[in-house]
Design a protein around this motif. Structure first.
Motif: not given
Length: 266
Positions: A144, A172, A174
């Protein structure tokens, strides 16, 4: 060629070990191909019943080798890299960027997770049927931070495994997921002392290998193929695939009547 993947046969159990210590077992394209070939060979081996996927030197897999990826992007350009990763759902045995991540094997694989299992390494662990995790091991969508997408099944398998709420949190943010939380949310199946994941995974694999295989494999396939099917269709497919195993079950009932396997003993 650097041989970063080792294969060891322990009777009916095959151990596939990823060994690139200099990059915490991160995967480049050559290693991805070696992993892919190892698991295709396992699936075709009539004597092999269960595989254990293990990372050597204290780590499962740190994901895609970003240094290799950066060099490849400079040499080939983004469009050339993308063309090398394309595949069709109709492909019988598609090669994934991390190697075996797009394969649908006919036999179970158990991940022995130590240290880091992050980014693409987490996706490889999700690809396995079960995950045996050491106490100080951890998962995380660490890619991410660099804008690297999950293209080895992470956005598909993670929600199916732990539910959409947990999956969105991990995808979202990470963030790091340690063993206790992983076990609680169902991301890990077992947590074992540090240094024991391989041994525990092999012991679990040996247990699975002792069961009547045709029935176990039919049940495994039914569990995977019921996703997104209407309930009547899923129930019908379960019956069609498993009705031929009823005879095996009747033989098992005979063994039970004779005194085997009582009180949960295997």
């Amino acid at each position: 060629m650097d041989h970063a993947v080792r294969i060891e046969k322990l009777g009916t159990v095959t151990v596939v070990t990823l060994d690139r210590p200099q990059v915490r077992n991160a995967v480049d394209s050559a290693t991805a191909r070696q992993l892919y070939d190892a698991f295709v060979a396992f699936d075709a081996d009539e004597e092999a019943r269960v595989a254990v996927f293990h990372g050597a030197n204290g780590h499962f897999c740190a994901g895609w080798d970003l240094q290799f990826g950066a060099a490849m992007a400079q040499q080939q350009g983004g469009s050339s890299v993308l063309s090398g990763l394309e595949f069709s759902a109709a492909d019988a045995q598609p090669l994934g960027p991390m190697g075996p991540s797009r394969l649908l094997l006919n036999k179970p694989v158990i991940a022995a997770v130590s240290g880091a299992a992050v980014a693409g390494g987490m996706e490889l662990a999700l690809w396995c049927d079960m995950r045996v995790m050491e106490e100080d091991a951890y998962f995380g969508v660490y890619c991410r931070r660099f804008g690297v997408p999950l293209i080895d099944g992470g956005t598909v398998r993670l929600p199916r495994l732990v539910g959409l709420g947990h999956a969105m949190d991990l995808i979202l943010t990470g963030r790091k997921v340690e063993s206790g939380e992983a076990l609680q949310m169902g991301l890990a199946n077992r947590v074992v002392p540090t240094g024991n994941a391989r041994e525990a995974a092999v012991a679990l694999a040996e247990q699975l290998a002792k069961f009547p295989q045709a029935t176990m494999l039919a049940d495994r396939r039914n569990a995977y193929e019921q996703w997104d099917r209407p309930l009547p269709e899923a129930l019908h497919l379960e019956w069609e695939r498993s009705k031929h195993r009823i005879g095996d079950g009747l033989q098992g009932a005979g063994r039970f009547a004779a005194g085997e396997g009582r009180h949960g003993k295997f």
